[in-house]
Design a protein around this motif. Structure first.
Motif, PDB file in Angstrom:
ATOM      1  N   LEU A 187      -2.417   7.569   5.990  1.00  0.00           N
ATOM      2  CA  LEU A 187      -1.410   6.526   6.206  1.00  0.00           C
ATOM      3  C   LEU A 187      -0.525   6.962   7.364  1.00  0.00           C
ATOM      4  CD1 LEU A 187      -0.332   3.809   5.149  1.00  0.00           C
ATOM      5  CD2 LEU A 187       1.255   5.100   3.714  1.00  0.00           C
ATOM      6  N   SER A 217      -2.372   4.600  -6.388  1.00  0.00           N
ATOM      7  CA  SER A 217      -2.461   3.384  -7.188  1.00  0.00           C
ATOM      8  C   SER A 217      -2.438   3.735  -8.674  1.00  0.00           C
ATOM      9  CB  SER A 217      -3.737   2.620  -6.858  1.00  0.00           C
ATOM     10  OG  SER A 217      -4.883   3.334  -7.290  1.00  0.00           O
ATOM     11  N   PHE A 224      -3.019   7.326  -0.621  1.00  0.00           N
ATOM     12  CA  PHE A 224      -2.666   7.373   0.799  1.00  0.00           C
ATOM     13  C   PHE A 224      -1.742   8.555   1.056  1.00  0.00           C
ATOM     14  CE2 PHE A 224      -3.819   2.931   0.245  1.00  0.00           C
ATOM     15  CZ  PHE A 224      -4.581   2.684   1.380  1.00  0.00           C
ATOM     16  N   ALA A 278       3.597  -1.339   4.520  1.00  0.00           N
ATOM     17  CA  ALA A 278       2.362  -0.635   4.888  1.00  0.00           C
ATOM     18  C   ALA A 278       1.385  -0.614   3.722  1.00  0.00           C
ATOM     19  CB  ALA A 278       2.684   0.788   5.342  1.00  0.00           C
ATOM     20  N   LEU A 279       1.870  -0.396   2.516  1.00  0.00           N
ATOM     21  CA  LEU A 279       0.983  -0.368   1.354  1.00  0.00           C
ATOM     22  C   LEU A 279       0.473  -1.761   1.006  1.00  0.00           C
ATOM     23  CD1 LEU A 279       2.919   2.212  -0.859  1.00  0.00           C
ATOM     24  CD2 LEU A 279       0.777   2.579   0.395  1.00  0.00           C
ATOM     25  N   ASP A 280       1.320  -2.763   1.162  1.00  0.00           N
ATOM     26  CA  ASP A 280       0.894  -4.151   0.920  1.00  0.00           C
ATOM     27  C   ASP A 280      -0.223  -4.578   1.872  1.00  0.00           C
ATOM     28  OD1 ASP A 280       2.293  -4.940  -1.274  1.00  0.00           O
ATOM     29  OD2 ASP A 280       3.955  -5.829  -0.165  1.00  0.00           O
ATOM     30  N   SER A 281      -0.251  -3.958   3.044  1.00  0.00           N
ATOM     31  CA  SER A 281      -1.218  -4.346   4.076  1.00  0.00           C
ATOM     32  C   SER A 281      -2.596  -3.732   3.862  1.00  0.00           C
ATOM     33  CB  SER A 281      -0.692  -3.921   5.460  1.00  0.00           C
ATOM     34  OG  SER A 281       0.571  -4.510   5.726  1.00  0.00           O
ATOM     35  N   GLN A 282      -2.728  -2.853   2.881  1.00  0.00           N
ATOM     36  CA  GLN A 282      -3.998  -2.163   2.677  1.00  0.00           C
ATOM     37  C   GLN A 282      -4.998  -3.048   1.938  1.00  0.00           C
ATOM     38  OE1 GLN A 282      -4.347   0.717   4.225  1.00  0.00           O
ATOM     39  NE2 GLN A 282      -2.187   0.567   4.819  1.00  0.00           N
ATOM     40  N   GLN A 283      -6.263  -2.728   2.123  1.00  0.00           N
ATOM     41  CA  GLN A 283      -7.326  -3.446   1.436  1.00  0.00           C
ATOM     42  C   GLN A 283      -7.285  -3.154  -0.069  1.00  0.00           C
ATOM     43  OE1 GLN A 283      -9.540  -5.634   2.837  1.00  0.00           O
ATOM     44  NE2 GLN A 283      -8.334  -5.381   4.710  1.00  0.00           N
ATOM     45  N   LYS A 322      -7.229   8.113   1.678  1.00  0.00           N
ATOM     46  CA  LYS A 322      -7.066   7.461   2.970  1.00  0.00           C
ATOM     47  C   LYS A 322      -5.808   7.975   3.660  1.00  0.00           C
ATOM     48  CE  LYS A 322      -9.293   3.048   1.760  1.00  0.00           C
ATOM     49  NZ  LYS A 322      -9.125   1.568   1.773  1.00  0.00           N
ATOM     50  N   TRP A 344       2.112   0.807  -6.995  1.00  0.00           N
ATOM     51  CA  TRP A 344       1.972   2.127  -6.378  1.00  0.00           C
ATOM     52  C   TRP A 344       3.045   3.060  -6.915  1.00  0.00           C
ATOM     53  CZ3 TRP A 344      -2.171   2.590  -3.189  1.00  0.00           C
ATOM     54  CH2 TRP A 344      -2.674   1.416  -2.614  1.00  0.00           C
ATOM     55  N   GLU A 385      -8.379  -2.111  -3.855  1.00  0.00           N
ATOM     56  CA  GLU A 385      -9.148  -0.965  -4.324  1.00  0.00           C
ATOM     57  C   GLU A 385     -10.611  -1.324  -4.528  1.00  0.00           C
ATOM     58  OE1 GLU A 385      -6.577   1.803  -7.153  1.00  0.00           O
ATOM     59  OE2 GLU A 385      -6.595  -0.268  -7.833  1.00  0.00           O
TER      60      GLU A 385
END
Length: 349
Positions: free
Chosen positions: A264, A216, A193, A179-184, A262, A161, A186
């Motif tokens: 955040l 990303s 975000f 928080a970014l690691d927890s995202q689904q 998305k 990121w 791509e």
């Protein structure tokens, strides 16, 4: 290229992208000093500006990767901080002493307008965009930051990121990265975000980048495409259409490429009231990821004491009224602003 020539190139290029019809009908001699009569058109100057930005980004990336162990020890987020030499000794210095000090030096790049006059423990990229400018400069710099970040991430794929943020923000880097690691993962396109919902008088709906935004590698690559020149021109054209808001303009470029947008939670892009600041720290609320518009050392230091306390920073006892007006608590750590004035408090009194 002489600095004088570069200044004109930037001026003429921005006239073309902000008002193409104006550039088409206005004699070039009215836009330039007589010593630059060799310039064929403002459009050619625009191409020169794009070339300057591309060459500058490539040079900065080469210098960055020439450092020993530059790809080791950092996390998954590349932090891109917008700054200006007017703020190197204040806002930039404040973040270097606080949240940036928690990061490996190879995790951060500052997009400034000049090299620091005195040594600073940070990587600074000198922009080719207009300095000290909130619209032409900011619109151009937003694009330049994307071009540079994409080059750096392409060479170091351990960065997943890029997070773009102003120098007057306090960022909780560990919380942001979690928080970014927890995202689904791509989907077909890149993902971005941010806080969403900003617009220019009902048009150009897009990001609110006071809270920064995370993109990303695929999102950056799709935006820049095969031509940084075309990407820059799109950004500047949208800036003209979107009332000179750099973040809203850039959103339109991402949208063209199908980037997934998305929200955040936890990006506090606007200064909060005291009651809302208290609420942002409560259990059950989204984890605070950052706070924007931190305008003094006392504000920045108070946030750092709150989120990264040391044993010597224990809060002195205070009466109930003082605690209500000046103090906040996060996970059992209570810290107080040095005064209840707006200058010392990271919230609106």
């Amino acid at each position: 290229m002489a600095q004088f020539d570069k200044g004109f190139i930037i001026m003429a290029a921005l006239i073309v992208v902000a008002c193409p019809r104006c550039a088409a009908v206005q004699p070039l001699y009215s836009l330039q000093p007589s010593s630059l009569a060799y310039m064929d058109s403002a459009q050619s100057s625009y191409l020169e500006l794009a070339a300057l930005i591309e060459a500058g980004a490539e040079a900065t990336a080469r210098k960055y990767f020439a450092s020993a162990n530059v790809t080791e020890g950092h996390g998954k987020v590349l932090y891109m901080v917008y700054s200006d030499s007017n703020f190197y000794k204040t806002r930039l210095d404040w973040i270097l002493q606080t949240w940036v000090a928690q990061l490996p030096s190879n995790s951060l790049m500052v997009i400034g307008d000049a090299a620091p006059k005195e040594p600073m423990a940070v990587n600074v990229h000198s922009t080719s965009c207009p300095a000290h400018s909130h619209w032409e400069g900011a619109c151009c710099k937003y694009a330049e930051a994307v071009i540079l970040a994409q080059k750096m991430m392409k060479k170091d794929r351990t960065f997943k990121w890029a997070y773009f943020v102003d120098d007057d923000a306090y960022v909780r880097t560990s919380a942001l990265e979690h928080a970014l690691d927890s995202q689904q993962p791509e989907g077909e396109h890149g993902v971005l975000f941010s806080n969403l919902g900003c617009a220019a008088h009902g048009k150009c709906h897009g990001m609110c980048c006071g809270g920064g935004y995370a993109a990303s590698f695929n999102a950056l690559t799709e935006a820049v495409g095969d031509s940084p020149e075309n990407f820059l021109q799109k950004q500047m054209n949208y800036c003209s259409d979107c009332e000179r808001w750099a973040d809203i303009a850039l959103t339109q470029v991402y949208k063209e490429q199908g980037t997934e947008m998305k929200p955040l939670a936890g990006l506090n892009g606007w200064k909060l009231s005291k009651s809302n600041f208290d609420k942002s720290l409560q259990v059950g609320q989204p984890e605070p990821l950052m706070y924007h518009y931190i305008g003094s050392w006392n504000q920045m230091d108070m946030l750092h004491r709150l989120f990264h306390p040391t044993p010597g920073q224990a809060t002195a006892s205070a009466d109930a009224d003082t605690q209500t007006r000046r103090c906040v608590e996060y996970r059992g750590n209570k810290q107080c602003a040095v005064s209840a004035t707006a200058a010392d408090s990271p919230w609106n009194p």
